[in-house]
Design an enzyme around this catalytic site. Sequence first.
Site, PDB file in Angstrom:
ATOM      1  N   SER A 136      22.271 -40.781   8.172  1.00  0.00           N
ATOM      2  CA  SER A 136      22.535 -41.286   6.821  1.00  0.00           C
ATOM      3  C   SER A 136      22.284 -40.232   5.747  1.00  0.00           C
ATOM      4  CB  SER A 136      21.614 -42.488   6.575  1.00  0.00           C
ATOM      5  OG  SER A 136      21.562 -42.786   5.207  1.00  0.00           O
TER       6      SER A 136
ATOM      7  N   TYR B  70      28.009 -41.033   1.103  1.00  0.00           N
ATOM      8  CA  TYR B  70      28.423 -41.886  -0.018  1.00  0.00           C
ATOM      9  C   TYR B  70      29.137 -40.970  -0.988  1.00  0.00           C
ATOM     10  CZ  TYR B  70      25.009 -45.367   1.573  1.00  0.00           C
ATOM     11  OH  TYR B  70      24.318 -46.294   2.302  1.00  0.00           O
TER      12      TYR B  70
ATOM     13  N   THR C 124      30.933 -44.324   3.771  1.00  0.00           N
ATOM     14  CA  THR C 124      30.572 -45.735   3.561  1.00  0.00           C
ATOM     15  C   THR C 124      31.184 -46.221   2.255  1.00  0.00           C
ATOM     16  OG1 THR C 124      28.548 -45.498   4.815  1.00  0.00           O
ATOM     17  CG2 THR C 124      28.627 -47.337   3.278  1.00  0.00           C
TER      18      THR C 124
ATOM     19  N   LYS D 189      33.646 -46.538   6.785  1.00  0.00           N
ATOM     20  CA  LYS D 189      32.715 -47.614   7.186  1.00  0.00           C
ATOM     21  C   LYS D 189      32.574 -48.640   6.064  1.00  0.00           C
ATOM     22  CE  LYS D 189      27.836 -48.215   8.526  1.00  0.00           C
ATOM     23  NZ  LYS D 189      27.116 -48.711   7.366  1.00  0.00           N
TER      24      LYS D 189
ATOM     25  N   HIS E  11      27.743 -53.770   6.217  1.00  0.00           N
ATOM     26  CA  HIS E  11      26.401 -53.204   6.064  1.00  0.00           C
ATOM     27  C   HIS E  11      25.345 -54.141   6.664  1.00  0.00           C
ATOM     28  CE1 HIS E  11      25.607 -49.585   3.491  1.00  0.00           C
ATOM     29  NE2 HIS E  11      24.356 -49.875   3.764  1.00  0.00           N
TER      30      HIS E  11
HETATM   31  C1  LIG Z   1      17.214 -50.324   7.411  1.00  0.00           C
HETATM   32  C2  LIG Z   1      18.685 -50.083   7.275  1.00  0.00           C
HETATM   33  C3  LIG Z   1      19.120 -49.002   6.520  1.00  0.00           C
HETATM   34  C4  LIG Z   1      20.477 -48.745   6.405  1.00  0.00           C
HETATM   35  N1  LIG Z   1      20.904 -47.628   5.719  1.00  0.00           N
HETATM   36  C5  LIG Z   1      22.216 -47.347   5.685  1.00  0.00           C
HETATM   37  C6  LIG Z   1      22.687 -46.144   5.077  1.00  0.00           C
HETATM   38  O1  LIG Z   1      21.902 -45.358   4.575  1.00  0.00           O
HETATM   39  N2  LIG Z   1      24.023 -45.914   5.060  1.00  0.00           N
HETATM   40  C7  LIG Z   1      24.930 -46.778   5.618  1.00  0.00           C
HETATM   41  O2  LIG Z   1      26.141 -46.530   5.588  1.00  0.00           O
HETATM   42  N3  LIG Z   1      24.513 -47.908   6.212  1.00  0.00           N
HETATM   43  C8  LIG Z   1      23.193 -48.208   6.268  1.00  0.00           C
HETATM   44  N4  LIG Z   1      22.767 -49.354   6.887  1.00  0.00           N
HETATM   45  C9  LIG Z   1      23.764 -50.232   7.519  1.00  0.00           C
HETATM   46  C10 LIG Z   1      23.996 -49.814   8.973  1.00  0.00           C
HETATM   47  O3  LIG Z   1      24.642 -48.577   9.057  1.00  0.00           O
HETATM   48  C11 LIG Z   1      24.835 -50.866   9.699  1.00  0.00           C
HETATM   49  O4  LIG Z   1      26.039 -51.073   9.001  1.00  0.00           O
HETATM   50  C12 LIG Z   1      24.101 -52.177   9.879  1.00  0.00           C
HETATM   51  O5  LIG Z   1      22.756 -51.931  10.144  1.00  0.00           O
HETATM   52  C13 LIG Z   1      24.706 -52.982  11.002  1.00  0.00           C
HETATM   53  O6  LIG Z   1      24.055 -54.196  11.164  1.00  0.00           O
HETATM   54  P1  LIG Z   1      22.841 -54.438  12.187  1.00  0.00           P
HETATM   55  O7  LIG Z   1      21.651 -53.751  11.566  1.00  0.00           O
HETATM   56  O8  LIG Z   1      22.650 -55.905  12.175  1.00  0.00           O
HETATM   57  O9  LIG Z   1      23.202 -53.835  13.487  1.00  0.00           O
HETATM   58  C14 LIG Z   1      21.417 -49.629   7.006  1.00  0.00           C
HETATM   59  C15 LIG Z   1      20.957 -50.713   7.749  1.00  0.00           C
HETATM   60  C16 LIG Z   1      19.601 -50.938   7.900  1.00  0.00           C
HETATM   61  C17 LIG Z   1      19.152 -52.105   8.729  1.00  0.00           C
END
Ligand SMILES: Cc1cc2nc3c(=O)[nH]c(=O)nc-3n(C[C@H](O)[C@H](O)[C@H](O)COP(=O)(O)O)c2cc1C
Length: 406
Positions: free
Chosen positions: A138, A162, A188, A278, A302
């Site tokens: 990320s 981003y 994203t 994404k 997300h």
């Molecule tokens: C703690 C956390 C931090 C996340 N940070 C980002 C991020 O920095 N960038 C991003 O594109 N998605 C981020 N996401 C979303 C994840 O990439 C992903 O889309 C999502 O976690 C999928 O769902 P799941 O956690 O239920 O598997 C984050 C998700 C979580 C749980």
Amino acid sequence: MIKSKRKFPSLPYFWSLIDFSLPSLNPYKGKIARAQNIADIVKVAKKRVPKVVFDYVEGSAVEEVSYRRQRECWDRVEINSKVLRDVSNIDTSEMILGKNVDLPIFFSPTGYTRLMHHVGEPAVANVAAKKNLIYGLSTMGTTSPAELAAAVSNSRRWFQLYVMKNREDSLSVIKQAKDSGFEALILTVDTPVAGLRYRDNRNGLTIPPRIRLNTVLAIARKPVWWLNLFTTGKLEFAAFRGWNKPLSELASVIFDPSTTFADIKWLKSVWDGPIIVKGIQSVEDAKEVAKLGVAGIILSNHGGRQFDRGPVPLEILPDVVKAVGKKVEIYIDGAIMSGLDALAAIALGAKAVFIGRAYLYGIMADGEAGVEKVIELMRREFVNGMALSGSRNLKEVRATGAKIRS
Ligand SMILES: Cc1cc2nc3c(=O)[nH]c(=O)nc-3n(C[C@H](O)[C@H](O)[C@H](O)COP(=O)(O)O)c2cc1C
């Protein structure tokens, strides 16, 4: 009536049944070793990190309706099953952007991983390398692209970006990703503005965590986590060193609400590798980005952390695959918590899935070993599901298909 014949107890037989192993010094190790599924790992994770950290991972936006809907939708998938096929050899490999992976389950980019466990992003990337999977780093990572590449040089890594308010900031991280051998960019697009995360706001989450009066109690409750925090490198956003304001303020710098499809064209002009978009949540948008020549799409909202009334990605998966699946690779994420969820996605046409929380629970429970355990639990369910539904490879899984029960 039939009766058992009694005899004198045999001492050698008695000894052969004895299994007294010494308990591990780490009381959680046994629980993790005995874990049958991710839910068992979640229980350990919850015990090992402060509430504010666990909530940050588990929580979603607003009333968390979207997350619950996604979770519930996975449970409704019914995978068609065939019997009397020779399933003695199961092949879970897949070609992703022209290269082989061993299992179609990858690591979604998640911010602040060192908050969950002091080793952080490199621990997850190392599991990806060991298992021949893909790791997404990320922009909000606590490890920079260069640090990650140095720590795990052999991992297949994609960098999540981003489009930032100041395009120069984006360019600087894109350059870092390129110089550090990242294979693809994940753009994203479901974050024009930050989601409303009530749990984090109520918990007063900041990075790094501030030491307040009530923190002292938190330290007493989870001393090992705090000891690791104080005795390892400074916890900060590697791309934004020095920032320690509330997350909501950082988000206003990183997210640009004026981002449009034109920015994908711009990105293509500054990055010559594959681009994966994404956060696509409709067939219409999938078609639009496919026209722009992206290599892949991650159907995602997300994990319910942004728009709390958005569509469930799984429900649009078959239509997106039908519309653009021949042109671009279609991946999906959100609430995937088992190997059977992953298998369901493949049966409905996905090329691969990404997991976020599932591996974060693993890292909170037991660092790198916990992430590895999560992948092995998911692999076991995936392989078992393939055999029981009569598929030997992913092509057959897709041909066999699945339906989402209403
Ligand atoms: C703690 C956390 C931090 C996340 N940070 C980002 C991020 O920095 N960038 C991003 O594109 N998605 C981020 N996401 C979303 C994840 O990439 C992903 O889309 C999502 O976690 C999928 O769902 P799941 O956690 O239920 O598997 C984050 C998700 C979580 C749980």
